[in-house]
Every structure is written in C-alpha cells, then in structure tokens.
Design an enzyme around this catalytic site. Structure first.
Site, short mmCIF file in Angstrom:
data_model
loop_
_atom_site.label_atom_id
_atom_site.label_comp_id
_atom_site.label_asym_id
_atom_site.label_seq_id
_atom_site.Cartn_x
_atom_site.Cartn_y
_atom_site.Cartn_z
N GLU A 112 0.86 -1.20 0.00
CA GLU A 112 0.00 0.00 0.00
C GLU A 112 0.88 1.23 0.00
O GLU A 112 1.95 1.23 0.62
CB GLU A 112 -0.91 0.01 1.24
CG GLU A 112 -1.77 1.28 1.30
CD GLU A 112 -2.92 1.21 2.29
OE1 GLU A 112 -2.91 0.34 3.17
OE2 GLU A 112 -3.83 2.06 2.16
N CYS A 137 -6.63 0.86 2.63
CA CYS A 137 -7.63 1.94 2.61
C CYS A 137 -7.45 2.89 1.43
O CYS A 137 -8.37 3.63 1.08
CB CYS A 137 -7.57 2.74 3.90
SG CYS A 137 -8.11 1.80 5.33
N ASN A 155 -11.97 -3.18 -0.30
CA ASN A 155 -10.87 -3.47 0.63
C ASN A 155 -11.43 -4.01 1.93
O ASN A 155 -11.86 -5.16 1.99
CB ASN A 155 -10.01 -2.22 0.84
CG ASN A 155 -8.95 -2.42 1.92
OD1 ASN A 155 -8.29 -3.46 1.93
ND2 ASN A 155 -8.81 -1.49 2.83
N GLU A 156 -11.48 -3.18 2.94
CA GLU A 156 -11.88 -3.65 4.27
C GLU A 156 -13.30 -3.14 4.54
O GLU A 156 -13.52 -2.29 5.37
CB GLU A 156 -10.89 -3.06 5.27
CG GLU A 156 -10.84 -3.70 6.60
CD GLU A 156 -9.78 -3.03 7.47
OE1 GLU A 156 -9.83 -1.80 7.67
OE2 GLU A 156 -8.88 -3.74 7.94
#
Ligand code: AHR
Length: 654
Positions: A47, A240, A371-372
C-alpha cells in the site's frame, strides 16, 4: 550406607523421569499428506502508506514534480542569490488536462535566480552513481540555459550539468549527473542562466541504478528485499487507499496507466489520517501505477492481486457509497481491468497493455472486490460485482472482505453471509496484541473445509495498541506471528494466502507502525517480522504433512508451536518449530514414513533472549536467520530449542 544408596538411586530415577518428561517429542509422518500448500500461501501486501510508493519504492527523487500539490510550490523554494531578479507563476491549463499546472519562471537577472527541490525528506544521493534529470520545458522569451546541481545538505555542490533550452515549443529535455559524494539529504538546484521566460513541468530526477535499471523505475534495494521473500502473490494498491477518504479520491486504476506525465496527481489519503502523524506533503503521483504493479508482480514471481474500489469510500472516514443503480462504471472498471491484464492485443485494454510494453498477458487469476468493507451496503455491492465478473470471467477468483476484525458483529454478519453466497476467498484482518496471535494459532483447525478459502490479508502483532505510534517491530511481535503462522500453514487446505501489513515505512515519513520493512533515503532493513515472513515463504514446501507434539497438534503446549511440510520437488522434509518460552527446551524430532534421511539437517534459527529487541539502521540484521547444521541419528533429530526462538529444519529424503 544402604539408605544412602537407595536415596541416590531414587534421586537419579527422579532425574531420569524429569528428563523424560521435559523432552518434547515431535513426530512427523512424512507420508501422511494433509494438504497441498498453495503457491500463493505467503505473499506481500503493498500500500502507498508511510511513503511506500512516492518517497519510497518509486525511485523519483523530486517531490511535487508537476506542481500539482494543493500548495503548488510545496517542496520547492525560489533562490535569489545577490538579490537576483526573477519570479515564478503557476499557470493552470484548464480542466481538460490531467496535469493542469506548470510553472512559469520570469528571469530578469543574468544569473543567481533558481529553484531548489528538497526531495522526500531530502534526496538520497550516492557517490559515483549517475542520476538522470528530465523536464518538460519551453523558453517563451530569451535563450535560457539551465544549470543543474545536486548539493549536499550543507549546500556543497556534489554534481553538476546543464541544459540549453531552445525554442518556444514544449519539449522533453534530459541530462545526467554523477555525484562526487554520498548524502542522504541532498537537494536539487536549477539555476536559470540568462534572462527570459521559461515554462517548466514534470521536473524529475531518478537514479540510473533502479530495479532492472528501468528508467523512471523502482528502488533496487527495496524491490530486492521483496524478491528475496519469493512471495506467492502481490496485493496492491492497498489497503484503505483503494477506498479513499471520500469517493472523490478513491483509487482509479485507469488514471494510473499510460504516459506518466498524464497521470493525475491526487492527495494521498494518509496525508491527513492521523492527527499525531500529519504528512501534508503526501500525494500520489501514480508513477507507480497499475501497469508497474503488474510488472513488479511478474518480476518477483508473484501472482498479481489487485483490489478495486467497489463503490464505497473508507468506512472509518466518510463511508460514502455509490447508489447501487450507479455502480455500473465501477463494475466496468473491474471487467476492463481483467481485459487489461489478460486480454489479447486485439482487445481495447489488452492493446493498451501492449502499447505500454507488455504484449504478453499478465495472467490475472485473483481480484479483490473492495478493501476492508463491511455491512449490508458491502454485500449489496459485492453481489453485483460478483455476478458481472463471474458471468464474463468465471475462472477469476474473487477476494471479498469480512471487515476489519477477525470476530465481533461485523465479522459475524459478513462471514456467514459470504459463505451463503459461495464466495471464493474471504479476506480476514487481524491487528492484535502478540498474545492474540498465540491464542489463535489453532483458529483454523476447525474451520469449514468445504466453504470459501481464507486469505489472511492483513495482520501484524501490535506491541502497544492498533496503529499506536509507539508500536515496535520487536521480537515478541515477530515470534507471536511465527507461532500463529504455523497454524495458517497447518491449515493450508483452507488458508490459501496470507500477508503481513503494512509493508513499507519511511523512517521520517511514516503514519502507521509496525511495518515489515523500514527505509530511509539510502538504506533499508527487514524487521524480525520480515525474517519470519521470509523463512515461512522460502521454506513453504509443497504439501503439509501430519505432525504432532507429544501426540497432539503442536498448538502452544509448553509454549511450543510447530508444523511440518514436505517439498516433493526438492525431496525434503521441512519442520518449523517456535519456542515462545523463556527457557531452552530439549526436544526430539522423529521423522516417520520415509525410508532414509540424510545424516545432517540444515537449520535456520531466528532467536533473541530479549523480546523487546528490534532491528535498526545501525543493526539491520540484529535479528536475522542464523544457519547451522545438526546431525540426524537415523530418523531422529535431538534438538535443543533456544528460548524465544523460531527454527526451520530441512532434511533430505534419500
Ligand atoms: O495496513 C494499514 C491499514 O489497515 C489498511 O490500509 C487497511 O486496510 C487496514 O485498516
């Protein structure tokens, strides 16, 4: 006398019993295969956080090269020696451009006017190395010469070259400099010699020595650390960052390909995420974009795993969503990405890939939807993505989110719901205390064997608290991860992928800690956690085999954790044992189910008696694997397990 003799006999009997009780017996049944180990088992989570891309692996040394930061001259400083006359004006070409701004320098003194770029916390410059400068420029008035210098932190010239600008058409100019001195905090000066008006954009400086010597490429030392792990996959671009604080600054892969100077610069969402770690100069230039990520995965032999925005901004921030009826462009981005990666050169996006330099497909097999994410809003959107992607590309395996936690209400809703939807791969995240990792080493022993596969997509033991600025990459954290990873590997029939997160951190530009690899402008080192990851990855073998500790699964008895594999190609048995206890433990590894073994085993040991110990720039390999050999007695290996140690034992099957 008689009484004394009886007493002595009694004492030695007790001693014998004690020895017998304390010798830990590991039994490996090398012919009892439990599961194949997937090629993807141990991978990398990348990331652009902590200056991971810009200021990190992307080797560009100029910060804000195209004047697109919110403050257009951030990173730049005008120089006016002896009251030299000159001025800079930022001009905006208008909205139709993805790189709208450029700088206009009006130079009124024949010498002494210039600009300086400070780099990313300075520029790391190495003596005798070549640096390649380029810029887009035009001289709209006069004939100006650019004198280009690298200077040390204390303004001593360490390299110099020049460029003569000719004509009022935009042109790309290039020049090279070779440094005389090493400096981690060097700066770039550009002096305007002669009066006139000069427009400039994309002022860029790269070391010639990049990974594979690609111009405008990646930092070789950082890629090497990744390649050394022999990772099974590369997840990118996060994290994120995929989601954005708001949808407006989500990651959009199509904006990250094509000519580098046409890639739109946006703010990095980690710029403002942590009030205690504000990083106002953190932007995404996308010089490392989706094409380069695919290339990187290819270079290091990893399966590419792109994660795409699914119409949801970060739920820790704005939590904006796109109405489901407007989701089509997002889904189309996913379909187009598969075509970009895998399509023939006669397809629209396959052609773009070929034009960028890679006619052969990247062979994408895995794709992350969101993603999350969590909640019903995720499931609604996941379903629409899954339907469209599976219809067109049924072979692509989809990674779906079960939220930010490995348990609790968000997980308890998503896990069964996604299982009900027959999801392919569930992405579990655990940022937890070291003790959690020890207690959860058997987490997957009783997981459903028929349902979705598990991707332990983000994990790292947190020494203080989740993302606390005081967290450390200490040995206690790394050791607890090693213990936990024996459980992931033991359950390789269910757990198909795992990656530590985050990956990189710049020592002066980080927001989140702990991180796997730390670097500054010239140096880099692997943490103890890195060496744990690497030992698992390079010793993953091909199949998990049956292994017990004193006739039970080795899941924490006496602080011991273990697992065994065979490598059917190298014809070796591989045993991993973690001793989380403070004392040495005598043990014996018995290997059954093979005719004959070599008489010596190759062993790599990671250990430290101080759980708080970490690696550093001064001691980059303080905790790193120490190789040794140990003698096998037939099929038995007596081995003393050092306190707080992780050992990988490899022995040839003859
Ligand atoms: O790894 C740091 C962050 O942790 C990731 O961006 C996010 O997915 C998770 O919350």
């Amino acid at each position: 006398m008689k009484r004394l003799a009886i007493l002595a006999a009694g004492v030695s009997l007790i001693a014998c019993q004690l020895t017998a009780q304390t010798t830990q017996v590991f039994t490996v049944k090398a012919n009892q295969v439990k599961a194949p180990v997937q090629k993807t088992m141990w991978g990398i989570f990348f990331e652009d956080i902590n200056f991971g891309a810009d200021g990190g692996i992307y080797a560009e040394l100029v910060k804000n090269r195209s004047f697109e930061f919110a403050t257009p001259l951030m990173g730049w400083k005008e120089q006016k020696l002896n009251n030299a006359q000159g001025a800079v004006l930022i001009i905006n070409r208008g909205e139709q451009s993805t790189n709208p701004r450029y700088a206009r320098f009006t130079v009124r003194s024949a010498s002494g006017y210039g600009i300086t770029n400070e780099g990313f916390r300075g520029m790391g410059i190495t003596a005798n190395q070549q640096y390649d400068l380029s810029l887009l420029a035009r001289a709209t008035e006069g004939r100006t010469k650019l004198r280009i210098e690298l200077v040390s932190a204390n303004n001593q010239k360490i390299a110099e070259t020049s460029i003569n600008l000719a004509g009022n058409e935009w042109k790309k100019y290039t020049a090279s400099l070779t440094a005389t001195t090493t400096d981690p905090k060097a700066k770039l000066n550009i002096w305007f010699d002669g009066t006139g008006v000069v427009d400039a954009d994309m002022i860029s400086l790269f070391p010639k020595n990049t990974w594979k010597n690609r111009p405008g490429g990646l930092r070789a030392d950082l890629v090497q650390l990744l390649a050394d792990m022999k990772p099974g996959f590369l997840r990118f671009p996060g994290g994120c960052i995929v989601e954005g604080r708001e949808l407006e600054n989500r990651y959009q892969w199509k904006k990250t390909i094509g000519a580098v100077d046409e890639r739109e610069v946006i703010i990095n969402r980690w710029n403002t995420e942590f009030r205690h770690k504000l990083t106002p100069d953190y932007y995404q230039s996308f010089g490392l974009g989706f094409y380069e990520y695919f290339l990187l995965a290819d270079d290091i032999g990893a399966e590419p795993l792109p994660i795409l925005n699914c119409g949801m901004a970060c739920q820790f921030n704005t939590a904006e969503v796109v109405p489901t009826e407007d989701l089509d462009p997002y889904i189309q981005d996913a379909l187009d990405l598969i075509e970009f990666a895998n399509g023939g050169t006669d397809t629209k996006w396959g052609k773009v890939r070929a034009q960028m330099g890679h006619p052969a497909p990247f062979n994408l097999k895995l794709l992350g939807v969101g993603n999350e994410q969590w909640g019903e809003q995720y499931i609604e959107r996941y379903k629409l993505f899954a339907k469209a992607i599976k219809e067109k590309y049924p072979a692509v395996q989809l990674v779906s989110s079960v939220g930010p936690n490995p348990d609790g209400p968000l997980f308890d809703y998503l896990d069964p719901t996604l299982r009900g939807l027959k999801a392919d791969i569930l992405d579990e995240h655990y940022y937890r205390a070291p003790d959690w990792f020890l207690k959860n080493a058997r987490r997957y022993d009783n997981y459903d064997r028929k349902g979705p596969k598990i991707f332990a997509g983000e994990y790292a033991a947190q020494s203080k608290a989740v993302a606390s600025a005081d967290n450390s990459n200490n040995w206690q954290c790394a050791l607890s991860e090693a213990a936990f990873m024996t459980g992931l590997e033991r359950n390789a029939d269910v757990v198909h992928m795992a990656s530590y997160a985050p990956l990189f951190a710049h020592a002066e530009g980080w927001q989140w800690t702990p991180d796997l690899i730390w670097f500054n402008n010239l140096q880099s080192y692997g943490t103890p956690n890195y060496y744990v990851q690497k030992l698992f990855s390079v010793n993953k073998g091909t199949h998990v085999v049956n292994m017990t500790l004193n006739n039970e699964i080795a899941g924490g008895q006496n602080g011991l954790y273990a697992n065994a594999c065979i490598d059917s190609v190298a014809k070796e048995v591989i045993v991993k044992i973690v001793n989380t206890g403070a004392t040495p433990q005598s043990s014996e590894v018995n290997i059954e189910g093979v005719k004959k073994l070599a008489t010596t085993a190759n062993v790599e040991v990671l250990k430290n008696e101080d759980l708080q110990q970490a690696n550093s720039f001064a001691q980059p390999t303080g905790i790193s694997p120490q190789p040794t050999t140990l003698p096998f007695k037939g099929k038995k290996l007596p081995v003393t397990l050092a306190p707080y140690s992780f050992q990988v034992i490899r022995v040839k099957i003859l």
